[in-house]
Design a protein around this motif. Structure first.
Motif, short mmCIF file in Angstrom:
data_model
loop_
_atom_site.label_atom_id
_atom_site.label_comp_id
_atom_site.label_asym_id
_atom_site.label_seq_id
_atom_site.Cartn_x
_atom_site.Cartn_y
_atom_site.Cartn_z
N ALA A 98 10.30 25.95 -57.49
CA ALA A 98 10.32 27.21 -58.24
C ALA A 98 10.29 28.42 -57.32
CB ALA A 98 9.13 27.26 -59.21
N ARG A 99 9.78 28.22 -56.09
CA ARG A 99 9.74 29.34 -55.13
C ARG A 99 11.15 29.75 -54.69
NH1 ARG A 99 6.04 28.54 -57.29
NH2 ARG A 99 6.88 30.43 -58.24
N LEU A 100 12.12 28.82 -54.82
CA LEU A 100 13.50 29.19 -54.52
C LEU A 100 13.95 30.34 -55.42
CD1 LEU A 100 15.26 25.73 -54.03
CD2 LEU A 100 14.40 27.28 -52.27
N ARG A 101 13.46 30.33 -56.65
CA ARG A 101 13.82 31.43 -57.57
C ARG A 101 13.24 32.74 -57.07
NH1 ARG A 101 12.70 27.05 -61.37
NH2 ARG A 101 14.71 26.37 -62.24
N LEU A 104 15.64 33.90 -54.41
CA LEU A 104 16.92 34.35 -54.96
C LEU A 104 16.79 35.72 -55.62
CD1 LEU A 104 18.03 30.93 -56.47
CD2 LEU A 104 19.06 32.07 -54.48
N HIS A 105 15.70 35.94 -56.31
CA HIS A 105 15.51 37.23 -56.99
C HIS A 105 15.19 38.34 -56.00
CE1 HIS A 105 16.00 35.66 -60.97
NE2 HIS A 105 14.91 34.90 -60.94
N ALA A 106 14.42 38.03 -54.95
CA ALA A 106 14.00 39.05 -54.00
C ALA A 106 15.08 39.42 -52.99
CB ALA A 106 12.75 38.59 -53.25
N GLY A 107 15.98 38.48 -52.70
CA GLY A 107 16.97 38.73 -51.65
C GLY A 107 16.30 38.86 -50.30
N THR A 108 16.86 39.68 -49.42
CA THR A 108 16.28 39.80 -48.08
C THR A 108 14.94 40.54 -48.08
OG1 THR A 108 17.67 41.75 -47.71
CG2 THR A 108 18.47 39.65 -46.84
N ASP A 480 29.56 29.92 -60.01
CA ASP A 480 28.97 31.24 -60.17
C ASP A 480 27.80 31.37 -59.19
OD1 ASP A 480 27.85 33.62 -60.93
OD2 ASP A 480 27.61 33.12 -63.05
N LEU A 481 27.94 32.27 -58.22
CA LEU A 481 26.91 32.40 -57.19
C LEU A 481 26.04 33.64 -57.38
CD1 LEU A 481 28.88 31.37 -53.97
CD2 LEU A 481 27.62 29.95 -55.59
N HIS A 482 26.09 34.26 -58.53
CA HIS A 482 25.19 35.37 -58.78
C HIS A 482 23.75 34.85 -58.72
CE1 HIS A 482 23.10 38.66 -60.83
NE2 HIS A 482 24.14 39.41 -60.48
N PRO A 483 22.82 35.61 -58.11
CA PRO A 483 21.44 35.11 -58.00
C PRO A 483 20.84 34.65 -59.31
CG PRO A 483 21.73 37.08 -56.66
CD PRO A 483 23.01 36.89 -57.42
N SER A 484 21.15 35.35 -60.40
CA SER A 484 20.58 34.94 -61.69
C SER A 484 21.14 33.59 -62.13
CB SER A 484 20.88 36.00 -62.76
OG SER A 484 22.28 36.17 -62.93
N ALA A 485 22.41 33.32 -61.82
CA ALA A 485 23.00 32.02 -62.17
C ALA A 485 22.40 30.91 -61.32
CB ALA A 485 24.52 32.07 -61.98
N LEU A 486 22.24 31.17 -60.03
CA LEU A 486 21.64 30.17 -59.17
C LEU A 486 20.17 29.92 -59.54
CD1 LEU A 486 23.11 31.27 -55.70
CD2 LEU A 486 23.79 29.28 -57.07
N MET A 561 24.95 23.08 -58.27
CA MET A 561 24.32 24.40 -58.44
C MET A 561 22.92 24.42 -57.84
SD MET A 561 26.20 26.78 -59.70
CE MET A 561 25.06 27.99 -60.40
N ALA A 562 22.18 23.32 -57.99
CA ALA A 562 20.83 23.26 -57.39
C ALA A 562 20.92 23.37 -55.87
CB ALA A 562 20.14 21.97 -57.79
N ARG A 563 21.88 22.66 -55.30
CA ARG A 563 22.00 22.69 -53.83
C ARG A 563 22.54 24.03 -53.35
NH1 ARG A 563 23.16 16.96 -54.77
NH2 ARG A 563 21.24 15.91 -54.11
N LEU A 564 23.40 24.64 -54.14
CA LEU A 564 23.88 25.98 -53.77
C LEU A 564 22.73 26.99 -53.82
CD1 LEU A 564 27.34 26.09 -55.58
CD2 LEU A 564 26.90 25.81 -53.11
N ALA A 565 21.82 26.80 -54.76
CA ALA A 565 20.63 27.66 -54.80
C ALA A 565 19.81 27.50 -53.52
CB ALA A 565 19.77 27.33 -56.02
#
Length: 590
Positions: A98-101, A104-108, A480-486, A561-565
């Motif tokens: 879940a920390r991957l999310r 993804l949401h925070a970006g750099t 779809d590589l948008h952060p929300s999709a990932l 999609m999980a691995r792309l995340a």
């Protein structure tokens, strides 16, 4: 989220339930950190040993009770006691995934912290004498200081980056004489250099060709107004103030250009001469005198062989020994002018007056003997101020196993520009952060061109480039590589141990930032990025042997999609680290 800070709170809450009377100071002293052996879990705490005496319990017995309490937490897979009472915690894979999310949401911005609380901190670095171009001896301190400023800002401090211009004293006078000679040359003087040098107090000290354009500039601007009609020298009182000021300004412009080429910037440039002229140094010494910290006395002779010119004359002294220094320190020279130390006290008083009670200095290792006296001075000015010095050891530039002598312009040293032209700004910055600043290092020009894991710049940048390559390929296939999709991906598909190992390394990044900032050790960033790269390259290689672990499987879009995340999160953490180091993440290797 810093999972270690999160679980420090979890452990403290559990301890409070088990030992409600435990002293708060001990509860606050509980440590939560990674275990030395990753096989022991994700988190270890010494809570049972910290509280054993206060709770009158055997630490291992208390640890057993604490382990049961922690194992009941929904994000804990198991908690076990080890050794004399350490409790090792293994987190639920779902919590880690879940920390991957979060990433993804925070970006750099991932890893950014609030531990600094917006506190103002002054980081002074480089501060090279304006007597020539930047050389490799200045480079390490410039990179360490700039990366540290970035790191402290990421950790939530309000950072001011400062350069102290040493534009007062004998070395600037010597520079002015050298520039004046170059001006006379440009004007066509018939004097020989030897004739001119006979007029120079102490002789010509700066002979590099880098002063030739300065001399031409002075000649073009002033013509013969600062010399005789036949381009011979006038009394220094006539030309010295002008030549000194304009030469320092020209050198500082060159230094700024050199620093810009390295990606180093400063917010403030403070002039030593201006502090003297504005009376800052005088007022500071008056304050210390009012506090009884300045007196007239005679210093003991230096330890060891006494220099021939030493004499027991009365001097104006600062009571540095009252604040931990070995001896009291002179504040005025025999001619009545301030010592460098007195001016430096004024510099730090100026910082304190501007509201900086946390001061960090980045110095060369040759200034190590100066640390105690400045610590004493800052304590005398403000007992509660934080003063920290990072010492940077020398860098040995090597090529073909031999020391490098590249400079044609300077003659005696490798200029910073030459090094940047040779290998590039990002390589220079990264390599300068691959060892502790107080450890000597070799900058091997051959090694930094190797495309192997032994070259940390290549290894980390290659990991980022691989991530970006995977993502470009996936996007071309329509994913779809948008952060929300990932972030909506079914992350439970990430169940291989190599995938989980990579996730554990990624989620450690916020802790690395906080700990590196608190320790003022920006090299920790490079170390962690190397670990991230190693975990990613390991997973890449595993995917070559096991088709089901490949990042892109068009026939299995959910797992893909999980691995792309995971790939995007990896690229994000690497980019976050590189940007904090002042290094540009590459999109592809060339």
């Amino acid at each position: 989220m810093n999972i270690f800070s999160t679980f420090r709170d979890v452990v403290r809450e559990a301890v409070t339930r088990l030992a409600p009377d435990a002293p708060e100071r001990l509860v606050n002293a509980i440590g939560v950190e990674p275990p030395r052996d990753p096989a022991h879990g994700d988190i270890a705490t010494n809570a049972a040993m910290v509280l054993a005496k206060a709770t009158r319990q055997n630490p291992r017995a208390f640890g057993e009770r604490l382990a049961v309490e922690l194992a009941a937490h929904p994000d804990v897979a198991r908690a076990e006691v080890a050794g004399p009472g350490f409790v090792n915690i293994t987190l639920e894979p779902g919590f880690l995934r879940a920390r991957l999310r979060d990433i993804l949401h925070a970006g750099t911005d991932y890893g950014s912290s609030t531990i600094g609380g917006g506190e103002a901190v002054n980081v002074e670095y480089v501060s090279a004498n304006p007597t020539g171009p930047m050389h490799i001896g200045h480079c390490r301190g410039a990179v360490v200081g700039d990366a540290l400023a970035n790191l402290l800002a990421k950790a939530g401090y309000a950072v001011t980056r400062e350069y102290y211009v040493n534009d007062a004293g004998a070395q600037v006078e010597a520079l002015a004489w050298a520039a004046y000679w170059r001006m006379l040359e440009a004007l066509g003087t018939t004097m020989t250099e030897a004739e001119f040098e006979a007029l120079v107090p102490g002789g010509l000290q700066y002979r590099g060709d880098y002063l030739v354009p300065v001399g031409r500039m002075l000649a073009a601007k002033h013509g013969l107004s600062l010399s005789t009609p036949d381009a011979r020298p006038l009394d220094p009182a006539i030309w010295m103030p002008t030549v000194r000021a304009e030469t320092v300004a020209a050198m500082m412009e060159t230094i700024r250009e050199d620093l810009a080429a390295l990606g180093v910037r400063h917010d403030v440039f403070v002039s030593e001469a201006s502090l003297i002229e504005k009376g800052v140094v005088s007022r500071t010494l008056e304050i210390l005198a009012e506090r009884g910290l300045i007196y007239t006395g005679v210093l003991e002779p230096p330890k060891g062989q006494k220099p021939e010119d030493w004499e027991p004359r009365p001097q104006t002294l600062f009571r540095a020994t009252a604040f931990g220094d070995d001896i009291d320190r002179p504040l005025r020279k025999s001619d009545g002018s301030f010592t460098y130390f007195a001016n430096d006290i004024g510099n730090h008083a100026d910082k304190l007056a501007r509201g900086f009670r946390r001061i960090v200095q980045v110095w060369g290792a040759d200034h190590g003997g100066y640390v105690k006296r400045m610590e004493a001075a800052v304590r005398a000015l403000d007992e509660g101020a934080s003063f920290r010095v990072l010492l940077c050891q020398i860098v040995h530039l090597m090529k073909g196993g031999e020391p490098v002598r590249m400079s044609k312009r300077a003659g005696t040293f490798v200029t910073l520009r030459e090094l940047i032209d040779e290998v590039g700004r990002d390589v220079v910055r990264f390599i300068m952060l691959t060892r502790r600043s107080d450890a000597q290092m070799e900058f091997d020009l051959d090694r930094v061109r190797e495309q192997t894991k032994d070259n940390p710049v290549f290894y980390v940048q290659y990991a980022h480039a691989r991530c970006r390559s995977v993502l470009r390929h996936a996007e071309a296939l329509g994913f779809d590589l948008h952060p929300s999709a990932l972030a909506r991906a079914a992350l439970e598909a990430l169940d291989d141990e190599a995938e989980l190992a990579l996730i554990r390394t990624l989620v450690a990044w916020p802790r690395v930032v906080e700990q590196a900032a608190e320790a003022c050790e920006p090299h920790r960033l490079a170390f962690h990025l190397y670990d991230v790269a190693a975990a990613f390259h390991g997973l890449w290689n595993r995917g070559r042997d096991m088709a089901e672990l490949r990042f892109i499987q068009p026939e299995a879009p959910v797992a893909t999609m999980a691995r792309l995340a995971l790939v995007q999160a990896t690229a994000t953490v690497i980019a976050s680290g590189l940007l904090t180091m002042g290094v540009t993440p590459v999109e592809e290797m060339r």
